[in-house]
Design a protein around this motif. Structure first.
Motif, PDB file in Angstrom:
ATOM      1  N   ARG A 145       0.870  -1.179   0.000  1.00 37.70           N
ATOM      2  CA  ARG A 145       0.000   0.000   0.000  1.00 37.70           C
ATOM      3  C   ARG A 145       0.908   1.231   0.000  1.00 37.70           C
ATOM      4  O   ARG A 145       1.781   1.355   0.872  1.00 37.70           O
ATOM      5  CB  ARG A 145      -0.927   0.004   1.223  1.00 37.70           C
ATOM      6  CG  ARG A 145      -1.889  -1.201   1.235  1.00 37.70           C
ATOM      7  CD  ARG A 145      -2.907  -1.068   0.078  1.00 37.70           C
ATOM      8  NE  ARG A 145      -3.890  -2.144   0.053  1.00 37.70           N
ATOM      9  CZ  ARG A 145      -3.824  -3.223  -0.734  1.00 37.70           C
ATOM     10  NH1 ARG A 145      -2.790  -3.393  -1.552  1.00 37.70           N
ATOM     11  NH2 ARG A 145      -4.776  -4.117  -0.713  1.00 37.70           N
ATOM     12  N   ARG A 205       0.130  -4.081   4.408  1.00 40.99           N
ATOM     13  CA  ARG A 205      -1.330  -4.077   4.253  1.00 40.99           C
ATOM     14  C   ARG A 205      -2.042  -4.062   5.611  1.00 40.99           C
ATOM     15  O   ARG A 205      -3.084  -3.447   5.767  1.00 40.99           O
ATOM     16  CB  ARG A 205      -1.747  -5.310   3.449  1.00 40.99           C
ATOM     17  CG  ARG A 205      -3.180  -5.237   2.986  1.00 40.99           C
ATOM     18  CD  ARG A 205      -3.573  -6.443   2.229  1.00 40.99           C
ATOM     19  NE  ARG A 205      -2.813  -6.566   0.971  1.00 40.99           N
ATOM     20  CZ  ARG A 205      -3.190  -7.371  -0.003  1.00 40.99           C
ATOM     21  NH1 ARG A 205      -4.266  -8.104   0.102  1.00 40.99           N
ATOM     22  NH2 ARG A 205      -2.462  -7.460  -1.100  1.00 40.99           N
ATOM     23  N   HIS A 207      -2.245  -0.449   6.706  1.00 40.60           N
ATOM     24  CA  HIS A 207      -3.253   0.246   5.894  1.00 40.60           C
ATOM     25  C   HIS A 207      -4.660  -0.179   6.289  1.00 40.60           C
ATOM     26  O   HIS A 207      -5.546   0.651   6.508  1.00 40.60           O
ATOM     27  CB  HIS A 207      -2.975  -0.071   4.417  1.00 40.60           C
ATOM     28  CG  HIS A 207      -4.078   0.287   3.481  1.00 40.60           C
ATOM     29  ND1 HIS A 207      -5.114  -0.573   3.161  1.00 40.60           N
ATOM     30  CD2 HIS A 207      -4.332   1.430   2.800  1.00 40.60           C
ATOM     31  CE1 HIS A 207      -5.928   0.010   2.310  1.00 40.60           C
ATOM     32  NE2 HIS A 207      -5.485   1.221   2.076  1.00 40.60           N
ATOM     33  N   ASP A 208      -4.857  -1.495   6.430  1.00 38.86           N
ATOM     34  CA  ASP A 208      -6.221  -1.998   6.657  1.00 38.86           C
ATOM     35  C   ASP A 208      -6.773  -1.578   8.010  1.00 38.86           C
ATOM     36  O   ASP A 208      -7.996  -1.505   8.181  1.00 38.86           O
ATOM     37  CB  ASP A 208      -6.257  -3.523   6.503  1.00 38.86           C
ATOM     38  CG  ASP A 208      -6.108  -3.929   5.034  1.00 38.86           C
ATOM     39  OD1 ASP A 208      -6.061  -3.017   4.167  1.00 38.86           O
ATOM     40  OD2 ASP A 208      -6.002  -5.141   4.755  1.00 38.86           O
TER      41      ASP A 208
END
Ligand SMILES: Cc1ncc(COP(=O)(O)O)c(C=O)c1O
Length: 445
Positions: free
Chosen positions: A110, A303, A306-307
């Motif tokens: 990301r 990720r 980011h998530d």
């Protein structure tokens, strides 16, 4: 003094530009003006050819004046010179992010765009703190940097950084809640190591001491350069980065690698994280991303980081952060063209091929007058000189000036001469770079 320095420039025209990280008065009394560049070389305003031993400033990894990048930039300028990325998008921003994600270590897929290394660092620090809050750990705000670290010049970067001259004028304006690991430069144990030094893995254990002092529940992230450049090329001892990773994992602390200089092929793989087999949670980049042609930086987040932000009502902005020029279309075009050049010429792996010759070449400088250490990794080299009594930095500065007069550009920080040539350097150019540096070292008192 009104002699012409170049057809368009007289001495008095130098006054207005307040130059960065430069002794302005000294420079303007005796300026060194670069007028054009191609391949491995600059040409001065007087027309003298200078071999670039530092890729500009660790950024022109594919060499100067690449027509593919020029064409992509020109095309983009005439198609759409600017488009915002706040609540809008343009296709090549997404294409570039995907291309970068594919190049990155596993999971770091990301990508947040910035305009420089400093902005990448501040972005990474903000993401780290906001990430902890997003997952309900809002007490985890402390940041751990390292002595001698360089993370650019934003307030976040100088706070986690560890270079005293960059910090002392701003002492009271630093971020609160920052602590520092010890640096890993130890000439007494590691002088003339070839590649990574073998002594010093235990220096990573100091992180456990800081955790014992502050408690892991207060620490958001640790940030280090896998290899420091600006403080004079400081290498991680064998096993050191792995140990930092273990301690961060054990204590639920994010690990940030600042790959602004090590990214894009400098160590023989796309990123030093891959060369060293240690995957951080966040990785900052800039410089080689566009071959220095257009300013741009990129922050790679795991990720999972980011998530953690992708929760709550979907109409709400998840991260209140960004720049007018994040994913600037012209920079995206430059970066895509740069990645194409890197791929088609195998440049992201070339440092690994050249490393044995490079290592022998830079270590041939051992034993020259005042040399107290030689360090190398990938296509990075450093010669450490003994400081003149009471005048630190002057010996290496003299070496830098004489090298420039003899037609090679090197970088001086303190009493270290650093080398980081474009990755296109030819074997005979390595020989020349080191021969000229050697002859200057022999003559410098
Ligand atoms: C490791 C590291 N981080 C950050 C920066 C800052 O980058 P910039 O000058 O593009 O802001 C640099 C610049 O040399 C760097 O070496």
């Amino acid at each position: 003094m009104n002699a012409k320095l170049s057809p368009d420039l007289a001495h008095e025209d130098l006054d207005a530009f307040w130059m960065p990280f430069t002794a302005n008065r000294q420079f303007k009394a005796n300026p060194r003006l670069l007028a054009r560049a191609s391949g491995m070389h600059y040409w001065t305003a007087e027309g003298r050819q200078v071999l670039d031993g530092v890729a500009g400033l660790w950024c022109v990894n594919a060499g100067h004046g690449r027509p593919e990048i020029t064409a992509a930039v020109t095309r983009q300028l005439s198609t759409m010179e600017y488009a915002p990325t706040f609540q809008m998008g343009h296709p090549i921003a997404f294409e570039l992010a995907s291309r970068l994600a594919a190049l990155a270590p596993p999971g770091l897929d990301r990508v947040f765009f910035t305009n420089s290394g400093s902005e990448s660092v501040d972005t990474a620090l903000k993401i780290a703190i906001a990430y902890q809050r997003a997952r309900g750990q809002s007490g985890k705000t402390r940041l751990i940097g390292r002595e001698k670290g360089y993370h650019g010049v934003g307030f976040g970067g100088i706070s986690v950084g560890g270079i005293v001259n960059n910090r002392k004028a701003f002492a009271t304006a630093m971020l609160p809640g920052v602590d520092h690991l010890p640096h890993t430069l130890d000439i007494a144990h590691n002088a003339y190591s070839r590649g990574l030094p073998h002594w010093g893995k235990h220096l990573a254990d100091d992180l456990e001491r800081l955790i014992a002092l502050h408690d892991a529940s207060t620490i958001a992230a640790v940030i280090v350069e896998p290899i420091s450049g600006s403080a004079g090329v400081i290498l991680p001892p064998v096993g050191y980065l792995q140990r930092l990773r273990e301690i961060c994992d054990k204590n639920d602390i994010l690990l940030i690698f600042d790959e602004v200089i090590t990214g894009f092929g400098r160590t023989g793989k796309p990123f030093a994280a891959q060369t060293f087999g240690v995957t951080p949670d966040i990785m900052t980049t800039a410089k080689g991303l566009t071959n220095g042609a257009i300013p741009m930086g990129a922050v790679f987040s795991h990720r999972k980081v980011h998530d953690a932000f992708m929760q709550g009502p979907e109409h709400l902005v998840e991260l209140f952060h960004g720049y007018t020029y994040s994913a600037h279309p012209v920079a995206c075009a430059a970066a895509l063209a740069t990645l194409d050049v890197y791929a088609s010429e195998g440049l992201l792996e070339r440092a690994a091929t050249l490393a044995p010759q490079w290592e022998d070449a830079v270590h041939s400088l051992a034993g020259l007058p005042h040399v107290v250490d030689v360090r190398n990794f990938g296509l990075i080299g450093a010669v450490e000189l003994e400081s003149r009594a009471g005048k630190p930095g002057t010996r290496a500065f003299d070496v830098f000036l004489r090298c420039f007069e003899r037609g090679i550009m090197v970088r001086q920080t303190g009493d270290t001469i650093a080398l980081s040539p474009p990755l296109i350097i030819a074997p005979q150019e390595i020989t020349r770079l080191v021969e000229v540096l050697g002859s200057v070292l022999r003559e410098t008192a």
